[in-house]
Design a protein around this motif. Structure first.
Motif: not given
Length: 290
Positions: A48-57
């Motif tokens: 996963v990658q973390r972003g301001r709106r949550g995580v992205h797989f």
């Protein structure tokens, strides 16, 4: 990979949020993050990658998340099979049950079954019949109790049939029904289609809906208070005294009935607790119709 690791991947993929996932799995955020890093280390990829709106797989993470459902089902089946290899009837029986059946029929059935098989535990999920049907189909539950005539290819048992009725506090003239206040409620699509079809076959104008509620039981209470009529399954209405019932009838003047079924996969009968419950239900003396 442990069972909880696959559960973490599945839940995180559904939530797309570390905080919500940790809360759902009763983990602290640091513990969840640490476990994710261990999974990434085991597979040698970033999940996963973390972003301001949550995580992205990542693509690799999405692939693993998509494998999670299959792995969790497989691991659960292995545990159930091992637990049921002996002759003793034990383990957890997972049931999917329509809302009405869960309230009025299931408690008494489980009490009798538990008296006979005290080592069996239950996990019960309730909902609309369409959702229960899907849960059985996906093997999320061992057995499902649904209301309505669904096309099921596996093992099944017809439990009983009930008529669908016009229910009112005072006697009604069917010819004047379109002009009378009706109380509607949320129900499953099959029953809604059945009622709508009957209406269009008998009336050229739409019903006069004066009130909408969320449940059939609530609807019955409103009818009992004289706020309007409703079209309800007979078993919902029969629990309330003093109401007038008129059965819906088809073009051949036959009562329109709604069936209640128990569905299961034939291979589930390899489990001792499922086999015992199916045999138990086959011996139950339900009235054929209401």
């Amino acid at each position: 990979m442990e069972y909880r690791d696959w559960s973490i991947l599945r839940t995180l993929y559904q939530e797309q949020n570390i905080t919500k996932t940790a809360k759902s799995l009763y983990l602290s955020q640091p513990a969840l993050t640490k476990r994710l890093r261990q999974i990434e280390k085991e597979f040698g990829v970033q999940i996963v990658q973390r972003g301001r709106r949550g995580v992205h797989f990542t693509p690799e993470g999405e692939y693993l998340a998509n494998c999670a459902d299959e792995m969790l089902v497989r691991l659960r089946k292995i545990k159930e099979h091992v637990a049921n290899m002996g002759e003793e009837v034990s383990g957890t029986l997972r049931l999917g049950v329509s809302n009405y059946f869960a309230r009025y029929k299931l408690p008494g059935l489980l009490k009798l079954f538990k008296q006979k098989y005290p080592l069996v535990e239950f996990k019960v999920e309730t909902g609309w019949s369409k959702d229960v049907y899907q849960a059985v189909y996906n093997q999320d539950v061992h057995l499902g109790f649904v209301r309505g005539d669904y096309n099921w290819p596996g093992g099944k048992q017809l439990l009983f049939e009930e008529s669908v009725c016009i229910v009112s506090q005072t006697p009604l003239d069917l010819k004047s029904l379109p002009d009378l206040p009706r109380i509607d409620y949320e129900t499953d699509p099959l029953l809604q289609t059945l009622v709508d079809s009957w209406w269009t076959q008998n009336y050229s104008s739409p019903p006069r809906i004066d009130m909408e509620v969320d449940k059939a039981d609530t609807c019955g209470e409103m009818v009992a208070s004289g706020l309007g009529y409703a079209i309800l399954p007979r078993l919902v209405a029969e629990g309330k005294e003093g109401l007038h019932l008129i059965e819906l009838r088809d073009a051949a003047n036959q009562p329109i009935r709604r069936s209640t079924w128990m569905f299961y996969h034939e291979e589930s009968m390899e489990l001792q607790n499922v086999k015992a419950f199916v045999r138990f239900m086959q011996q139950m003396d339900f009235p054929h119709s209401y």
